[in-house]
Design a protein around this motif. Structure first.
Motif, PDB file in Angstrom:
ATOM      1  N   ASN A  79       0.821  -1.206   0.000  1.00  0.00           N
ATOM      2  CA  ASN A  79       0.000   0.000   0.000  1.00  0.00           C
ATOM      3  C   ASN A  79       0.859   1.261   0.000  1.00  0.00           C
ATOM      4  O   ASN A  79       0.478   2.265  -0.595  1.00  0.00           O
ATOM      5  CB  ASN A  79      -0.946   0.014   1.202  1.00  0.00           C
ATOM      6  CG  ASN A  79      -1.946   1.138   1.101  1.00  0.00           C
ATOM      7  OD1 ASN A  79      -2.717   1.206   0.147  1.00  0.00           O
ATOM      8  ND2 ASN A  79      -1.930   2.037   2.072  1.00  0.00           N
ATOM      9  N   LEU A 138       1.434   2.116  -3.504  1.00  0.00           N
ATOM     10  CA  LEU A 138       0.231   2.678  -4.138  1.00  0.00           C
ATOM     11  C   LEU A 138       0.076   4.152  -3.760  1.00  0.00           C
ATOM     12  O   LEU A 138      -0.204   4.993  -4.627  1.00  0.00           O
ATOM     13  CB  LEU A 138      -1.015   1.894  -3.727  1.00  0.00           C
ATOM     14  CG  LEU A 138      -1.100   0.447  -4.199  1.00  0.00           C
ATOM     15  CD1 LEU A 138      -2.329  -0.233  -3.608  1.00  0.00           C
ATOM     16  CD2 LEU A 138      -1.108   0.360  -5.713  1.00  0.00           C
ATOM     17  N   ALA A 152      -6.089   1.686  -6.187  1.00  0.00           N
ATOM     18  CA  ALA A 152      -6.106   0.240  -5.956  1.00  0.00           C
ATOM     19  C   ALA A 152      -7.052  -0.477  -6.910  1.00  0.00           C
ATOM     20  O   ALA A 152      -6.870  -1.663  -7.198  1.00  0.00           O
ATOM     21  CB  ALA A 152      -6.488  -0.057  -4.510  1.00  0.00           C
ATOM     22  N   ILE A 185      -3.901  -6.144  -1.037  1.00  0.00           N
ATOM     23  CA  ILE A 185      -3.085  -5.031  -0.553  1.00  0.00           C
ATOM     24  C   ILE A 185      -2.659  -5.298   0.887  1.00  0.00           C
ATOM     25  O   ILE A 185      -3.473  -5.693   1.726  1.00  0.00           O
ATOM     26  CB  ILE A 185      -3.862  -3.702  -0.661  1.00  0.00           C
ATOM     27  CG1 ILE A 185      -4.208  -3.433  -2.126  1.00  0.00           C
ATOM     28  CG2 ILE A 185      -3.058  -2.554  -0.063  1.00  0.00           C
ATOM     29  CD1 ILE A 185      -5.143  -2.271  -2.344  1.00  0.00           C
TER      30      ILE A 185
END
Length: 137
Positions: free
Chosen positions: A96, A99, A106, A115
């Motif tokens: 994460n 990201l 996501a 995740i």
């Protein structure tokens, strides 16, 4: 008598250990240029040990092959091989932190990707707390 018991106990322990599948974490932090080789390694691994428990942890550019519509250098999408490996029990985990830092939604990930808060922390946790063997392809 005692030696015979110890020999029997050791034989039982050895048989139990060899019957257990090996848990392996594949650590991927390189881009799509190496993803095909990684997926081939995992396929070969499962062909040799169908009972193996495999987790692929990605971060940084390593997440790129788990994006929808990601393709290799020959234009083939990664979604098919990832889906086939997931059907064989392989878990794919995405950092994460990556990201967030790369501002990636996501929702752009393949449905097989899960995740985790931190890719590197997940690799460490799997090794230290769950007894996974570490592989860096």
């Amino acid at each position: 008598m005692r030696q015979a018991f110890l020999a029997l106990l050791l034989a039982f322990c050895a048989a139990t250990v060899s019957a257990q599948s090996i848990k392996t974490v594949y650590h991927v932090n390189t881009g799509v240029e190496s993803a095909s080789a990684v997926l081939n390694n995992i396929t070969n691994h499962l062909n040799a040990d169908p009972e193996a428990k495999i987790v692929v942890v990605t971060h940084g550019p390593g997440i790129d092959f788990l994006m929808s519509d990601a393709k290799d250098s020959q234009g083939r999408e990664f979604s098919g091989p990832v889906s086939a490996l997931a059907a064989r029990g392989v878990d794919f985990r995405v950092c994460n932190n990556t990201l967030v830092s790369r501002k990636i939604d996501a929702g752009l990930l393949l449905m097989e990707a899960k995740i985790v808060p931190s890719g590197v922390a997940e690799v460490a946790r799997l090794q230290a707390k769950e007894g996974f063997v570490y592989l860096k392809p």
